[in-house]
Design an enzyme around this catalytic site. Sequence first.
Site, PDB file in Angstrom:
ATOM      1  N   ASP A 101       6.158  -4.769  -6.113  1.00 37.08           N
ATOM      2  CA  ASP A 101       5.707  -4.013  -4.951  1.00 37.08           C
ATOM      3  C   ASP A 101       6.148  -4.699  -3.668  1.00 37.08           C
ATOM      4  O   ASP A 101       5.616  -5.748  -3.289  1.00 37.08           O
ATOM      5  CB  ASP A 101       4.183  -3.886  -4.986  1.00 37.08           C
ATOM      6  CG  ASP A 101       3.650  -2.932  -3.917  1.00 37.08           C
ATOM      7  OD1 ASP A 101       4.457  -2.361  -3.163  1.00 37.08           O
ATOM      8  OD2 ASP A 101       2.421  -2.761  -3.847  1.00 37.08           O
ATOM      9  N   ASP A 297       9.410   1.172   0.069  1.00 30.29           N
ATOM     10  CA  ASP A 297       8.243   0.657  -0.647  1.00 30.29           C
ATOM     11  C   ASP A 297       8.439   0.863  -2.138  1.00 30.29           C
ATOM     12  O   ASP A 297       8.291   1.973  -2.651  1.00 30.29           O
ATOM     13  CB  ASP A 297       6.974   1.361  -0.163  1.00 30.29           C
ATOM     14  CG  ASP A 297       5.713   0.784  -0.793  1.00 30.29           C
ATOM     15  OD1 ASP A 297       5.825  -0.177  -1.579  1.00 30.29           O
ATOM     16  OD2 ASP A 297       4.623   1.297  -0.502  1.00 30.29           O
TER      17      ASP A 297
END
Length: 524
Positions: A101, A297
């Site tokens: 992430d 992201d």
Amino acid sequence: MARAWTLFTLILWVAELVLWGDGSDVLLLQTAEKGSPPAMILPLHLSAPNSSNFNFNHHRQLRGSHPNARMRLHDDLLRNGYYTTRLWIGTPPQRFALIVDTGSTVTYVPCSTCQHCGTHQDPSFQPDLSKTYHPVKCTSRCNCDNKKNQCTYERRYAEMSSSSGVLGEDVVSFGNQSDLAPQRAVFGCENVETGDLYSQHADGIMGLGRGELSIMDQLVEKKVVSDSFSLCYGGMDVGGGAMVLGGMSSPADMVFTHSDRHRSPYYNINLKEIHVAGKRLPLNTKVFNGKHGTVLDSGTTYAYLPQFAFLAFKHAIMKEAKSLKRIPGPDPNYNDICFSGAGIDVSQLSNKFPAVDMVFDNGHKLSLSPENYLFRHSKVRGAYCLGVFPNENDLTTLLGGIIVRNTLVMYDREHSKIGFWKTNCSELWQRLHISDAPPPVPPNVKGTNSSNSTSLEPSVAPSATLYNLHQDELQIAQITIVISFNISYLDMKPFITELAGLIAHELDVNASQMIGVGWVLGSG
């Protein structure tokens, strides 16, 4: 007296190694010394006995100035909504499946003392069973627990999930095919998790964002890797991929854009235009610069555009896909834009859906194939849905993992730029030959965490991972490795045995399996 140079050729015969395939496989050789150049990738060829054809490619790939951690990615967007990697924490090592992430700045796993944690892929981390674990003591620089003994962390996410717990420090290992040795790092030991974090199959999060607790920032601070990392997500229906923590050489045709670390806490790119079927969307370039700008992201599944940009994009796609039938989405709770009649072959989707180009401020262009903005309909065969959505009232352009399927993305933080290179990420993984096996247990440590011992075994048999399998083509083969040096033979001679031993170690074979070592001398 003039220095005498000799061509030294080391020939190693390695017997009793089982190989499958058609000669298209490669062998990864790693250097053993810290700070030495990273892996060499050589082709493997099945040759006839006594063959003297020693053809090999000595081109070095993925070369960086520091060692790096090469790690396999697992899972996929459609079934899981994320990609994970394997990280080992503690001594003996305890394995965890962590979501990669770039939007998170802390790495955390469920703790054995967790009061509210879900059931995940692996057992919780047990600090008491790690001989190298230390709690991060409370100081004025951190938030402290109620007893003022240990630092704490808390993270909340847009989808209303959260994670909180204490901070600990322990040895973190990246797998036994990593150039990067195990390192001490600070991570979160969860005591409470809610929302999607509670229900997900993955154990936790590997934070790759910018921040003091980010795994990247910690490694860079220790000066053990260069300030760069790369992700490569597999394509539709394939999943998996590869990740490299640390520097690597960029392909010559990689497309770069500036990434301003001061623009927002996230990884930004300077997106200026979107073209559909070669036609620019009628949008002001400022539309992609609202709030946090255009953010990459890796922990987000789909892409989200500001409302006005989304409407323009949707209408352009629908216009180009007018030969297809519009159908309801798989979930009646959402008004997905879906089309049937495109067929099940992903490689043929470009015949039905238009190409999309993202144009950056420097004029460079990243071309997206349909798999970069579509996801497969889960209930209608041969149907696909738009994986781009409006970002409601948020003016941020958020680009999730779907946008970079089959794209090597290099986050070059040192030079404030991000690069994109279209490639087959599954094949990239095969070329890297990254292992899912655990790292070696540190010296003087016997046994493993009994509750976690089975998780330390590779999830895929090494033969299936490392080679292309062809049924009934089992062959006992020999590998001939030819290494040539332009060096004085007298200088090299004392190190021949040591060199052979290093190669045996990196091939994961015993020294007794090194059947023959010879050298060929020539005049120079």
